[in-house]
Write an enzyme that holds these catalytic residues in place. Sequence first.
Site, PDB file in Angstrom:
ATOM      1  N   SER A 173       0.845  -1.204   0.000  1.00 52.16           N
ATOM      2  CA  SER A 173       0.000   0.000   0.000  1.00 52.16           C
ATOM      3  C   SER A 173       0.878   1.251   0.000  1.00 52.16           C
ATOM      4  O   SER A 173       0.558   2.239  -0.672  1.00 52.16           O
ATOM      5  CB  SER A 173      -0.985  -0.009   1.162  1.00 52.16           C
ATOM      6  OG  SER A 173      -0.320   0.273   2.361  1.00 52.16           O
ATOM      7  N   ASP A 176       6.573   2.994   6.366  1.00 47.85           N
ATOM      8  CA  ASP A 176       6.467   2.324   5.062  1.00 47.85           C
ATOM      9  C   ASP A 176       6.711   3.293   3.908  1.00 47.85           C
ATOM     10  O   ASP A 176       7.507   3.023   3.012  1.00 47.85           O
ATOM     11  CB  ASP A 176       5.077   1.686   4.898  1.00 47.85           C
ATOM     12  CG  ASP A 176       4.902   0.444   5.748  1.00 47.85           C
ATOM     13  OD1 ASP A 176       5.751   0.214   6.621  1.00 47.85           O
ATOM     14  OD2 ASP A 176       3.920  -0.293   5.541  1.00 47.85           O
ATOM     15  N   GLU A 218      -1.565   7.003   2.921  1.00 48.92           N
ATOM     16  CA  GLU A 218      -1.499   5.920   3.907  1.00 48.92           C
ATOM     17  C   GLU A 218      -2.505   6.135   5.044  1.00 48.92           C
ATOM     18  O   GLU A 218      -3.063   5.184   5.576  1.00 48.92           O
ATOM     19  CB  GLU A 218      -0.076   5.824   4.482  1.00 48.92           C
ATOM     20  CG  GLU A 218       0.930   5.211   3.516  1.00 48.92           C
ATOM     21  CD  GLU A 218       0.786   3.695   3.479  1.00 48.92           C
ATOM     22  OE1 GLU A 218       0.054   3.201   2.583  1.00 48.92           O
ATOM     23  OE2 GLU A 218       1.383   3.022   4.324  1.00 48.92           O
TER      24      GLU A 218
END
Length: 414
Positions: free
Chosen positions: A150, A201, A190
Amino acid sequence: MQTASTTATQSACASAPGKVILFGEHAVVYGEPAVAAALSDLRIFVLVTTTNTQSLHVEMLDLPEPIDVRMDAERIVCSLESLQAPPTKACAERIRNLLVGFSNNDLNVEALTPLIYLIRQLLPVSMIQSGLDVRVRSRDLPLGAGLGSSAAFSVACAAALVKLASQSETLGRPDPMYFEQIDQYAFYSEILLHGTPSGIDNAVSARGGALLYTKKKDGDSQMESIPNLPDMHLMVVDTKVPRSTRELVAGVRALYDRHPSVIRPILQSMGEIATSFVKNGVSDVLTLVNVNHLLLRAVGVSHATLDEICETVARVAPNQAAAKLTGAGGGGCAFVLFRPDLEGREYVMQRISKSLQYKCFSSSVGGDGVLWLSPDKFPVTEEKDSSIWNERYSLLAATATVAALSWLLLRRSR
Ligand code: PMV
């Protein structure tokens, strides 16, 4: 920002890597340090093209429920004026309400919400109104499996849109003046996908390499790049068990809120593991891997398949390798780390993968983060072409076999 011409079409392409969290997932949400590295061979690609069709066409064919939708561009512009940055819950709700009108599939809405947000925030209105074609492809990166798909999606989308809006000619790492914007908007994306992401991430997907990452209380973060990541050999094991990062993070939060004095030291201990790894390198790294997995298990984010992987590695390769879950857990992926001075690593790797019933693959750790690419680097859809080719080839082969057999039979009967 410049506005686009209404006639000539323009394209922008970007890719961003997945990541592996070596130590400190979940604890990082609570301000503890964590170590993550890019998986630069496993990437998400995004290609955005202006179309003059007054509609937004989105194709994400690699998702379990592939997306191929067309939406009215004017409605997106008019219904989504002045969205907040960072996005609030109300903002996410506005986008979802608009999307359910176009698509009634929950999963589609989930994946499309951050994309629509990024488009509306990063492109000039005239460019959206004239129409866009957005294609997303993953190359070898397992989706929703703890390897940062993602974040790679968020970073690659933000990068392609920023490139299109800026009409920058740069290829490779984006210009520094745009890099911060890409990283920032990937983080906002996110938030829409996960609720309360730590930011690790998107930080590692954008920067590449390896990072010691700490989220600060004021919402800011501290990042230390680990330039000489010890020569690490990772084998990734994909259980293929589906899970939701949002739910797993919420589960740890509920546990923490019920028993803060019990859970806090566990999370702090995970942070100590991350710092100790950066300080001491690979010496005794297998112990750190084992202990980190057990701590994650203690906060309830492991899964029977992940524990089985760790136990199998401990049985098949004692003192040679160790395994832990990576990412949010609850299924998804684990990684196996080998003792750095281990001889015959390939053989040990084979023995482990033979003892496991899951897909195993080795991957290099570190490498390139986000890249701006020439549009012809967007991966072509090979599967369909090759399956058509295979069908045609099989038909041709069958016809040839029948012809040869008939000829033989004919000859015999003469
Ligand atoms: O499973 P992934 O790839 O979404 O990684 C989640 C990492 C967590 O630490 C659990 C959450 C976060 O925001 O850092």
